[in-house]
Design a protein around this motif. Structure first.
Motif, PDB file in Angstrom:
ATOM      1  N   GLN A   9       0.950  -1.509  -0.236  1.00 56.41           N
ATOM      2  CA  GLN A   9      -0.248   0.045  -0.347  1.00 56.41           C
ATOM      3  C   GLN A   9       0.976   1.131  -0.231  1.00 56.41           C
ATOM      4  OE1 GLN A   9      -2.808  -0.010   3.497  1.00 56.41           O
ATOM      5  NE2 GLN A   9      -3.807  -2.207   2.351  1.00 56.41           N
ATOM      6  N   ILE A  10       0.667   1.943  -0.940  1.00 54.20           N
ATOM      7  CA  ILE A  10       1.796   2.645  -0.898  1.00 54.20           C
ATOM      8  C   ILE A  10       0.940   4.714  -0.710  1.00 54.20           C
ATOM      9  CG2 ILE A  10       2.209   4.897  -2.928  1.00 54.20           C
ATOM     10  CD1 ILE A  10       3.241   2.395  -4.170  1.00 54.20           C
ATOM     11  N   MET A  11       1.133   4.842   0.525  1.00 55.14           N
ATOM     12  CA  MET A  11       0.908   6.364   1.245  1.00 55.14           C
ATOM     13  C   MET A  11       1.147   7.863   0.932  1.00 55.14           C
ATOM     14  SD  MET A  11      -0.521   3.556   3.057  1.00 55.14           S
ATOM     15  CE  MET A  11      -2.343   5.525   4.068  1.00 55.14           C
ATOM     16  N   SER A  12       0.245   8.356   1.243  1.00 61.09           N
ATOM     17  CA  SER A  12       0.941  10.000   0.678  1.00 61.09           C
ATOM     18  C   SER A  12       1.400  10.617   2.046  1.00 61.09           C
ATOM     19  CB  SER A  12      -0.566  10.879   0.367  1.00 61.09           C
ATOM     20  OG  SER A  12      -1.258  10.256   1.358  1.00 61.09           O
ATOM     21  N   PRO A  13       2.354  11.078   1.516  1.00 63.02           N
ATOM     22  CA  PRO A  13       4.005  11.671   2.755  1.00 63.02           C
ATOM     23  C   PRO A  13       3.086  12.401   3.119  1.00 63.02           C
ATOM     24  CG  PRO A  13       4.008  12.779  -0.002  1.00 63.02           C
ATOM     25  CD  PRO A  13       2.475  12.033   0.137  1.00 63.02           C
ATOM     26  N   ASN A  14       1.694  12.916   3.867  1.00 65.11           N
ATOM     27  CA  ASN A  14       1.381  12.915   5.192  1.00 65.11           C
ATOM     28  C   ASN A  14       0.685  12.366   5.728  1.00 65.11           C
ATOM     29  OD1 ASN A  14      -0.794  12.658   2.670  1.00 65.11           O
ATOM     30  ND2 ASN A  14      -2.813  14.068   3.993  1.00 65.11           N
ATOM     31  N   LEU A  15       0.778  11.403   5.531  1.00 61.95           N
ATOM     32  CA  LEU A  15      -0.039   9.909   6.257  1.00 61.95           C
ATOM     33  C   LEU A  15       1.697   8.944   6.740  1.00 61.95           C
ATOM     34  CD1 LEU A  15      -3.094   9.234   4.135  1.00 61.95           C
ATOM     35  CD2 LEU A  15      -2.716  10.222   6.261  1.00 61.95           C
ATOM     36  N   GLU A  17       5.904   8.971   6.720  1.00 65.34           N
ATOM     37  CA  GLU A  17       6.982   9.580   5.930  1.00 65.34           C
ATOM     38  C   GLU A  17       7.907   8.803   5.253  1.00 65.34           C
ATOM     39  OE1 GLU A  17       8.929  11.605   9.203  1.00 65.34           O
ATOM     40  OE2 GLU A  17       7.324  12.159  10.316  1.00 65.34           O
ATOM     41  N   SER A  18       9.035   9.293   4.471  1.00 64.63           N
ATOM     42  CA  SER A  18       9.642   8.048   3.110  1.00 64.63           C
ATOM     43  C   SER A  18      10.456   7.232   4.470  1.00 64.63           C
ATOM     44  CB  SER A  18      10.750   9.245   2.845  1.00 64.63           C
ATOM     45  OG  SER A  18      11.523  10.119   3.717  1.00 64.63           O
ATOM     46  N   ASP A  19      10.395   7.267   5.609  1.00 63.06           N
ATOM     47  CA  ASP A  19      12.251   6.445   6.509  1.00 63.06           C
ATOM     48  C   ASP A  19      11.190   5.637   7.101  1.00 63.06           C
ATOM     49  OD1 ASP A  19      11.604   8.148   7.791  1.00 63.06           O
ATOM     50  OD2 ASP A  19      13.307   8.190   8.950  1.00 63.06           O
ATOM     51  N   TYR A  20       9.208   5.692   7.244  1.00 60.91           N
ATOM     52  CA  TYR A  20       8.670   4.068   7.881  1.00 60.91           C
ATOM     53  C   TYR A  20       8.106   3.317   6.662  1.00 60.91           C
ATOM     54  CZ  TYR A  20       9.419   7.107  12.282  1.00 60.91           C
ATOM     55  OH  TYR A  20      10.503   7.929  12.826  1.00 60.91           O
ATOM     56  N   VAL A  21       7.894   2.359   7.599  1.00 57.85           N
ATOM     57  CA  VAL A  21       7.821   1.373   6.877  1.00 57.85           C
ATOM     58  C   VAL A  21       6.646   0.758   7.692  1.00 57.85           C
ATOM     59  CG1 VAL A  21       8.050  -1.226   5.727  1.00 57.85           C
ATOM     60  CG2 VAL A  21       9.362   0.396   5.224  1.00 57.85           C
ATOM     61  N   VAL A  22       5.175   0.274   7.815  1.00 66.49           N
ATOM     62  CA  VAL A  22       4.358  -0.246   8.687  1.00 66.49           C
ATOM     63  C   VAL A  22       4.350  -1.645   7.796  1.00 66.49           C
ATOM     64  CG1 VAL A  22       1.564  -0.001   9.351  1.00 66.49           C
ATOM     65  CG2 VAL A  22       3.219   2.082   8.436  1.00 66.49           C
ATOM     66  N   LEU A  23       4.122  -2.254   8.696  1.00 65.98           N
ATOM     67  CA  LEU A  23       3.908  -3.691   9.355  1.00 65.98           C
ATOM     68  C   LEU A  23       2.829  -4.719   9.930  1.00 65.98           C
ATOM     69  CD1 LEU A  23       7.440  -5.498   8.343  1.00 65.98           C
ATOM     70  CD2 LEU A  23       5.960  -5.155   6.757  1.00 65.98           C
ATOM     71  N   ILE A  33      10.802  -8.590  14.632  1.00 67.04           N
ATOM     72  CA  ILE A  33      11.436  -7.020  13.888  1.00 67.04           C
ATOM     73  C   ILE A  33      11.470  -6.177  15.058  1.00 67.04           C
ATOM     74  CG2 ILE A  33      11.505  -5.749  11.707  1.00 67.04           C
ATOM     75  CD1 ILE A  33       9.874  -7.996  10.912  1.00 67.04           C
ATOM     76  N   PRO A  34      12.405  -5.519  15.347  1.00 68.05           N
ATOM     77  CA  PRO A  34      12.967  -4.462  16.123  1.00 68.05           C
ATOM     78  C   PRO A  34      12.134  -3.239  16.024  1.00 68.05           C
ATOM     79  CG  PRO A  34      14.482  -4.714  14.940  1.00 68.05           C
ATOM     80  CD  PRO A  34      13.671  -6.012  14.480  1.00 68.05           C
ATOM     81  N   VAL A  35      11.405  -2.851  16.589  1.00 71.65           N
ATOM     82  CA  VAL A  35       9.852  -1.692  16.156  1.00 71.65           C
ATOM     83  C   VAL A  35      10.822  -0.023  16.410  1.00 71.65           C
ATOM     84  CG1 VAL A  35       8.464  -2.758  16.184  1.00 71.65           C
ATOM     85  CG2 VAL A  35       8.458  -1.416  17.658  1.00 71.65           C
ATOM     86  N   SER A  56      -1.812  -3.002  14.345  1.00 73.05           N
ATOM     87  CA  SER A  56      -2.744  -4.437  14.336  1.00 73.05           C
ATOM     88  C   SER A  56      -3.606  -4.624  13.124  1.00 73.05           C
ATOM     89  CB  SER A  56      -3.410  -4.016  15.896  1.00 73.05           C
ATOM     90  OG  SER A  56      -4.491  -3.136  15.723  1.00 73.05           O
ATOM     91  N   LYS A  57      -3.826  -5.629  13.411  1.00 73.97           N
ATOM     92  CA  LYS A  57      -5.027  -6.734  12.199  1.00 73.97           C
ATOM     93  C   LYS A  57      -4.657  -5.737  11.170  1.00 73.97           C
ATOM     94  CE  LYS A  57      -7.781  -7.140  15.935  1.00 73.97           C
ATOM     95  NZ  LYS A  57     -10.198  -6.970  16.681  1.00 73.97           N
ATOM     96  N   PHE A  58      -3.634  -6.130  10.634  1.00 75.27           N
ATOM     97  CA  PHE A  58      -3.042  -5.442   9.424  1.00 75.27           C
ATOM     98  C   PHE A  58      -2.345  -7.108   8.820  1.00 75.27           C
ATOM     99  CE2 PHE A  58      -0.001  -3.177   6.868  1.00 75.27           C
ATOM    100  CZ  PHE A  58      -0.501  -2.578   5.998  1.00 75.27           C
ATOM    101  N   ASP A  59      -1.596  -6.731   7.777  1.00 75.52           N
ATOM    102  CA  ASP A  59      -1.476  -8.141   6.342  1.00 75.52           C
ATOM    103  C   ASP A  59      -0.941  -7.019   5.318  1.00 75.52           C
ATOM    104  OD1 ASP A  59      -0.530 -10.501   6.709  1.00 75.52           O
ATOM    105  OD2 ASP A  59      -2.069 -11.437   5.371  1.00 75.52           O
ATOM    106  N   GLY A  60      -0.087  -6.815   5.141  1.00 75.45           N
ATOM    107  CA  GLY A  60       0.632  -6.402   4.137  1.00 75.45           C
ATOM    108  C   GLY A  60       1.681  -4.939   4.560  1.00 75.45           C
ATOM    109  N   ILE A  61       1.847  -4.376   3.811  1.00 70.85           N
ATOM    110  CA  ILE A  61       3.093  -3.616   4.364  1.00 70.85           C
ATOM    111  C   ILE A  61       2.862  -1.937   3.145  1.00 70.85           C
ATOM    112  CG2 ILE A  61       5.564  -2.940   2.443  1.00 70.85           C
ATOM    113  CD1 ILE A  61       5.822  -5.377   1.975  1.00 70.85           C
ATOM    114  N   ARG A  62       3.062  -0.927   3.903  1.00 68.76           N
ATOM    115  CA  ARG A  62       2.658   0.345   4.101  1.00 68.76           C
ATOM    116  C   ARG A  62       4.080   1.392   3.914  1.00 68.76           C
ATOM    117  NH1 ARG A  62      -1.711   2.103   8.012  1.00 68.76           N
ATOM    118  NH2 ARG A  62      -3.646   0.622   6.557  1.00 68.76           N
ATOM    119  N   ILE A  63       3.995   1.763   2.164  1.00 64.70           N
ATOM    120  CA  ILE A  63       5.387   2.864   2.236  1.00 64.70           C
ATOM    121  C   ILE A  63       4.937   3.974   1.490  1.00 64.70           C
ATOM    122  CG2 ILE A  63       7.363   0.475   1.964  1.00 64.70           C
ATOM    123  CD1 ILE A  63       6.549   1.430  -1.331  1.00 64.70           C
ATOM    124  N   SER A  64       5.646   4.493   2.223  1.00 60.88           N
ATOM    125  CA  SER A  64       5.776   5.961   1.524  1.00 60.88           C
ATOM    126  C   SER A  64       5.764   6.478   0.012  1.00 60.88           C
ATOM    127  CB  SER A  64       6.375   7.158   2.419  1.00 60.88           C
ATOM    128  OG  SER A  64       7.736   6.980   1.421  1.00 60.88           O
TER     129      SER A  64
END
Length: 455
Positions: A9-15, A17-23, A33-35, A56-64
């Motif tokens: 899932q590709i997120m807009s910059p206001n949602l 930041e570029s150096d974060y990945v959501v798992l 994995i250390p958070v 929580s309850k997420f099964d994907g990857i979010r990136i900027s």
């Protein structure tokens, strides 16, 4: 560490930041994995420092959007993910780059001409397995080997800047393109700098193959007598031993330029040359006269001279067999398919481009001139020969191959012979398939990519 296929899932910059990945928090716990700690994200040649955020309850990857642009990935792509704890690295992939001869930017529906259907089928197969694929020509190789301007598929074909891939698949159909200094430099750079794998990395020529395989005693029984053509003396020596010999261009394909030389009564000889409309025959009173008529052609092109074989026939048309042999998810050779090819009515070569026709091995063998007691053994003998020959190519030729087209023949005693090994089996859009169907041959390319990249 195992890998897991996840949707991006590709997120807009206001949602984000570029150096974060959501798992998902479950995957984070499972892989430990250390958070919120700095770690390295790897995607092909791309190296980026990121922090992982749990959800929580997420099964994907979010990136900027910014990170997606650096990766060259399109929305809704699926990628595999693995975590390497010893280096605190999140690795996305695998990333597969397919090197092709030509693109047609002004034809958005068919940007790769006759191989467009194959390319789209490969995209579908990659998506199913969480592999990301792009396609590029030699003109799109720049001075910097770390990235390539390439075609990717999202909602249609698009150009994107992408990192150098984990695995490259060479689909160039021209030796001239393959030998360009920029291509050879790129190949060496991505191997040495990023540990990329590059398979089907070179064309094979006939003399190289037969000379190399003759060094393997287990393969010698499949090899017809064959030499690099050196002139009249070679022709005389071979014609004294065999009633028919073939002269084959060392770098030829599709049956082009093959000359069949046979003895006639009274010491005369005949040549048969494959042409578009049929076979051209020419008689000569002696081998010396025959050689003189061919010598101009022989100076311009290097030839291989090969023992003629008494091939099995159907309706007086010679039959041969094309085995597609590919490496699988375990890195081992596997016979994906074998088809029979029957020569056209006015041809002695079986290529489709020369009017030949395809059928199953069983159909062709049943119709053939082979004695009935031998017919049932041929399918297994062909499979074994194809695997032995592929294995010998691996051991005897210093290059990396992931698929080979192996042309085999059967004589009237049921003996299997090798005709040719092709490192660039055709992918033209001439095989009808159902919409959304993925052929085993395409799936195998993806599985071998996963094997090479460790996904």
């Amino acid at each position: 560490m195992p890998s897991k296929k996840l949707k991006i899932q590709i997120m807009s910059p206001n949602l984000l930041e570029s150096d974060y990945v959501v798992l998902g928090d479950q995957l984070i716990k499972q892989w430990r994995i250390p958070v919120h700690h700095r770690m390295q994200l790897v995607f092909g040649s791309l190296r980026q420092t990121v922090r992982v955020v749990p959800l929580s309850k997420f099964d994907g990857i979010r990136i900027s959007q910014q990170l997606a642009a650096q990766m060259g990935v399109q929305p809704r792509a699926s990628l595999r993910l693995t975590y390497r704890p010893h280096s605190t690295t999140l690795q996305f992939g695998p990333l597969l780059g397919v090197l092709i001869s030509k693109d047609y930017p002004d034809s958005p529906e068919r940007p790769f001409g006759p191989i467009t259907m194959f390319c789209k089928e490969l995209v579908n197969a990659c998506q199913l397995q969480g592999v990301y694929v792009y396609f590029f020509t030699t003109d799109q190789i720049g001075a910097n080997s770390s990235s390539v301007s390439a075609w990717v598929y999202g909602d249609g074909w698009k150009k994107s800047q992408v990192p150098a891939a984990d695995v490259f698949y060479n689909r160039l159909t021209s030796r001239k393109l393959e030998n360009k200094p920029s291509v050879q430099h790129f190949l060496k750079e991505v191997k040495s700098r990023y540990g990329s794998h590059f398979f089907n990395e070179k064309f094979l020529d006939k003399t190289e193959v037969f000379d190399a395989l003759s060094r393997d005693p287990s393969i010698s029984k499949y090899l017809p007598e064959s030499y690099a053509f050196q002139g009249l003396q070679t022709l005389k020596a071979m014609c004294a031993k065999h009633p028919v010999v073939f002269l084959k261009p060392i770098k030829g394909s599709l049956g082009k330029g093959i000359i069949r030389v046979s003895r006639l009564e009274g010491g005369a000889f005949q040549t048969q040359t494959a042409q578009v409309g049929g076979t051209r025959r020419q008689a000569y009173p002696s081998l010396a006269k025959l050689y003189t008529s061919l010598s101009g052609k022989m100076k311009a092109t290097r030839y291989q001279i090969q023992q003629g074989l008494s091939l099995i026939e159907a309706d007086r048309r010679p039959i041969d067999f094309r085995a597609l042999v590919q490496k699988n998810l375990s890195g081992n050779w596997n016979v994906t398919s074998i088809v029979a090819r029957t020569a056209g009515g006015h041809h002695f070569v079986s290529n489709l481009a020369r009017g030949g026709s395809l059928s199953t091995v069983k159909e062709a063998v049943l119709k053939s001139s082979l004695p009935p007691n031998l017919k049932g053994k041929i399918p297994l003998k062909l499979r074994k020969a194809a695997l032995y020959i592929a294995d010998a190519v691996d051991h005897q030729i210093p290059a990396h191959f992931g698929e080979l087209g192996i042309d085999l023949a059967v004589d009237n005693t049921g003996h299997i012979w090798l005709l040719e090994v092709n490192s660039k089996p055709s992918k033209n859009d001439n095989t009808p398939i159902g919409v959304g169907k993925i052929r085993p041959s395409v799936k195998q390319v993806v599985e071998y990519t996963r094997y090479l990249s460790g996904f």
